[in-house]
Design a protein around this motif. Sequence first.
Motif, short mmCIF file in Angstrom:
data_model
loop_
_atom_site.label_atom_id
_atom_site.label_comp_id
_atom_site.label_asym_id
_atom_site.label_seq_id
_atom_site.Cartn_x
_atom_site.Cartn_y
_atom_site.Cartn_z
N LEU A 278 -7.83 -2.23 -66.36
CA LEU A 278 -6.89 -3.15 -67.00
C LEU A 278 -7.41 -4.59 -66.93
N VAL A 279 -7.88 -4.99 -65.75
CA VAL A 279 -8.43 -6.34 -65.60
C VAL A 279 -9.66 -6.52 -66.49
N ALA A 280 -10.56 -5.55 -66.47
CA ALA A 280 -11.78 -5.64 -67.28
C ALA A 280 -11.45 -5.80 -68.76
N ASN A 281 -10.56 -4.95 -69.26
CA ASN A 281 -10.21 -5.00 -70.68
C ASN A 281 -9.43 -6.27 -71.03
N PHE B 110 -4.46 -5.26 -79.31
CA PHE B 110 -4.67 -5.61 -77.91
C PHE B 110 -4.08 -4.54 -76.98
N LEU B 111 -2.87 -4.10 -77.27
CA LEU B 111 -2.24 -3.07 -76.43
C LEU B 111 -3.01 -1.75 -76.50
N ALA B 112 -3.44 -1.37 -77.68
CA ALA B 112 -4.21 -0.14 -77.83
C ALA B 112 -5.55 -0.26 -77.12
N PHE B 113 -6.18 -1.40 -77.22
CA PHE B 113 -7.46 -1.66 -76.56
C PHE B 113 -7.33 -1.49 -75.05
N GLU B 114 -6.23 -1.98 -74.50
CA GLU B 114 -5.99 -1.89 -73.06
C GLU B 114 -5.93 -0.45 -72.59
N LEU B 115 -5.27 0.40 -73.34
CA LEU B 115 -5.04 1.76 -72.89
C LEU B 115 -6.10 2.76 -73.34
#
Length: 164
Positions: free
Chosen positions: A132-135, A104-109
């Motif tokens: 950030l909101v979209a992801n 999840f954290l990697a997906f965000e960035l």
Amino acid sequence: MLKHHHSFGRESITAGLIGASVVALWFLILDAVNGQPLSTPSILGQVIIFGQQAPVAYPPVWPAVAAYTALHIAGFLLVGAVLTKLFFLADRHNIARFALLVFFLAFELFFYGVITAFFHGTQGYFPFWAVLVANTLAAGAMGYYLFRIHPAFRRGLAREPLGS
């Protein structure tokens, strides 16, 4: 006891399409609020697919919209497959729940980092908060879908949230 049958392919595709749809809808709303519907896929298609350094923000360039939409869906199908595989593993292996958090954290960035680091033509078009909101919305929707259909995952999460 009820036996649950899962289809990796079906769940991966569904999760990926959910994520892709949520992100596309989010940016469609933002673009419409700014009076430039479809400018996001148009800009991204012009820069990422066609290599332009100075994209046209509006009106949309339709070949760029179509090309980026295909790339967007393909990318989310891949993300859906990885996420689904982690859910399959987390049904049986506690430590895979920790891997879901890391994913999840990697997906965000990842997406924001790729866009800003490698595609200078997108600079200034996509504020970090919007990505950030979209992801977060996409990850939440995909995660909710998989959480809902994986009762073994829910039971394991109740016992040991991040594994042993």
